[in-house]
Design an enzyme around this catalytic site. Structure first.
Site, mmCIF file in Angstrom:
data_model
loop_
_atom_site.group_PDB
_atom_site.id
_atom_site.type_symbol
_atom_site.label_atom_id
_atom_site.label_comp_id
_atom_site.label_asym_id
_atom_site.label_seq_id
_atom_site.Cartn_x
_atom_site.Cartn_y
_atom_site.Cartn_z
ATOM 1 N N LYS A 1 0.832 -1.202 0.000
ATOM 2 C CA LYS A 1 0.000 0.000 0.000
ATOM 3 C C LYS A 1 0.868 1.254 0.000
ATOM 4 C CE LYS A 1 -2.635 2.742 3.346
ATOM 5 N NZ LYS A 1 -1.560 3.734 3.551
ATOM 6 N N ARG B 1 0.005 15.496 11.590
ATOM 7 C CA ARG B 1 0.885 15.147 10.471
ATOM 8 C C ARG B 1 0.924 16.342 9.512
ATOM 9 N NH1 ARG B 1 -0.641 9.147 8.538
ATOM 10 N NH2 ARG B 1 -2.720 9.974 8.282
ATOM 11 N N ASP C 1 3.795 1.826 12.015
ATOM 12 C CA ASP C 1 2.593 1.179 11.491
ATOM 13 C C ASP C 1 2.329 -0.180 12.129
ATOM 14 O OD1 ASP C 1 1.856 3.251 9.884
ATOM 15 O OD2 ASP C 1 2.477 2.335 7.997
ATOM 16 N N ARG D 1 -8.933 0.405 3.943
ATOM 17 C CA ARG D 1 -8.027 1.336 3.289
ATOM 18 C C ARG D 1 -6.679 0.682 2.985
ATOM 19 N NH1 ARG D 1 -6.237 5.381 6.501
ATOM 20 N NH2 ARG D 1 -5.109 6.038 4.640
#
Length: 421
Positions: free
Chosen positions: A22, A121, A309, A401
């Site tokens: 991704k 961010r 992540d 997503r």
């Protein structure tokens, strides 16, 4: 499909294929704007973020064809320079299109991007890169605009931002003269983007270090490129097996970019070995896990440190460890939202600032929890597979997503898991 139901407390065994990356494919799709032919990408993950990026490309004049993990992008007829606000708000990586449009068209407009709620961010480093190449930048009422004739320059990042490094690359390959990116991110996704750009005709060296050099101004051409395996998806499956136990094979796991994750999970007691394929190359990973995980001290950071992540999935593993663990988050300040959901399942987690203290429990119990973000949702799936009873995860649109079909993959590993309307 907004909920996932899991009946856990059983080991995971079987084989799966790891999807394409991704985080790797999104900047590559943005790079397709830099040439005037048709790009062909293989091993593309069929996920919401890719669909969103395709929508953005089509909005500026590209024609796209997608089928069976192959995506073709015809960028010969680009006319637009404005990224639609609705698309930008769905996904932070949409900001990458700005660098490519600025390089191709000399102008780009966007809005402050959206994505998961995992902390602040800002896009200041992206705009610093554009300014460093001579572009004019304007910010007003949430809108960003950049324009001008770009020339090579020296870009100095105070922090190795992956997205800002990628945007600097996309803009600088079209800028006249030489550009030096100092303080560049070293992530495999940056290396993959540089590899693609070189295959398109760009002159780039130094990727994988903190100093990347680009000789810009060359005309780039179409090419075909295979998206590498997703190291975060692979890491998610490895953490789930470490939490629930079992014996699994992950074909296509990018072993060479997962050293820190593999070392950390081995420290928790997992037996993980590479699968050697034809020609001596690594074809995947084999994991075996028996008993409860061992405690650990984990600190996230820029590559090659432990990836932020996978912080949330690792939290699920450590919730079941035999002892006390400490997990320190140094990248995103709001990434401990999942801790509260794990506490609902019986985990003993105390969060103070950017640090979580985890006192491992012998067992977690299924209950109704909420996916606050993409990776936090994946962490709850891992916890649910290891927990006794039924777990129901709400708001799973976040998970879509980044994962093609997380339920399908864990079903292949013997998990009792399904989507629920």
């Amino acid at each position: 499909m907004s909920e996932i139901r899991i009946c856990g407390y059983r080991p995971l065994s079987g084989e799966i294929n790891v999807q394409g990356s991704k985080n790797g494919v999104l900047p590559m799709l943005a790079a397709s704007l830099l040439q005037r032919g048709t790009m062909r990408f293989t091993n593309v993950p069929i996920i919401q973020d890719v669909a969103c990026m395709v929508g953005i490309l089509e909005s500026v004049g590209c024609r796209c064809w997608f089928g069976r993990n192959v995506l073709s992008v015809d960028a010969s007829g680009i006319l637009g320079t404005e990224i639609p606000k609705a698309d930008v708000k769905k996904m932070r990586s949409s900001i990458l299109v700005m660098g490519a449009l600025l390089g191709r068209m000399g102008k780009a407009g966007a809005w402050y991007p959206g994505g998961c709620s995992i902390g602040s961010r800002p896009v200041d480093l992206h705009l610093l890169a554009f300014s460093g190449l001579g572009a004019c930048v304007k910010e007003e009422d949430g809108r960003i605009e950049a324009w001008g004739r770009m020339e090579g320059g020296r870009i100095l990042f105070p922090f190795p931002s992956v997205g800002a490094t990628e945007n600097a690359l996309l803009a600088s390959v079209m800028a006249a003269g030489e550009t030096e990116i100092c303080g560049a991110a070293k992530e495999p996704e940056v290396i993959g983007l540089c590899s693609l750009l070189r295959q398109m005709g760009a002159l780039i060296e130094g990727d994988g270090t903190d100093r990347i050099r680009i000789k810009g101004g060359r005309e780039l051409h179409e090419t075909e490129y295979a998206v590498p395996g997703d190291r975060i998806a692979a890491g998610t499956y490895l953490t789930a097996v470490t939490a629930a136990g079992g014996d699994a094979v992950l074909w296509g796991a990018p072993w060479e970019s997962m050293e820190t994750v593999i070392r950390s999970l081995r420290g928790c007691g997992a037996d993980i070995e590479p699968i050697i394929g034809v020609g001596g190359t690594v074809a995947g990973a084999h994991i075996r896990m028996e008993g409860r995980p061992k405690p650990a001290r984990i600190r996230t950071g820029p590559y090659p440190e432990f990836p932020t992540d996978l912080q949330s999935p690792m939290l699920s593993v450590l919730s079941l460890a035999e002892g006390e663990s400490v997990l320190t988050e140094t990248v995103f300040e709001a990434r401990f939202k999942t801790a509260g959901e794990l506490v609902k399942m019986g985990a003993d987690i105390s969060v103070s600032g950017n640090q979580a203290m985890i006192r491992g429990r012998e067992r977690l119990s299924g209950t109704r929890v909420r996916a606050w973000d993409l990776r936090g949702g994946a962490a709850l799936v891992a916890a649910g597979l290891a927990a006794s009873g039924e777990t129901v995860i709400e708001d799973c649109i976040h998970i879509e997503r980044g994962y093609e079909d997380i339920c399908r993959d864990f079903q292949f590993l013997g998990g009792d898991i399904c989507w629920s309307a």
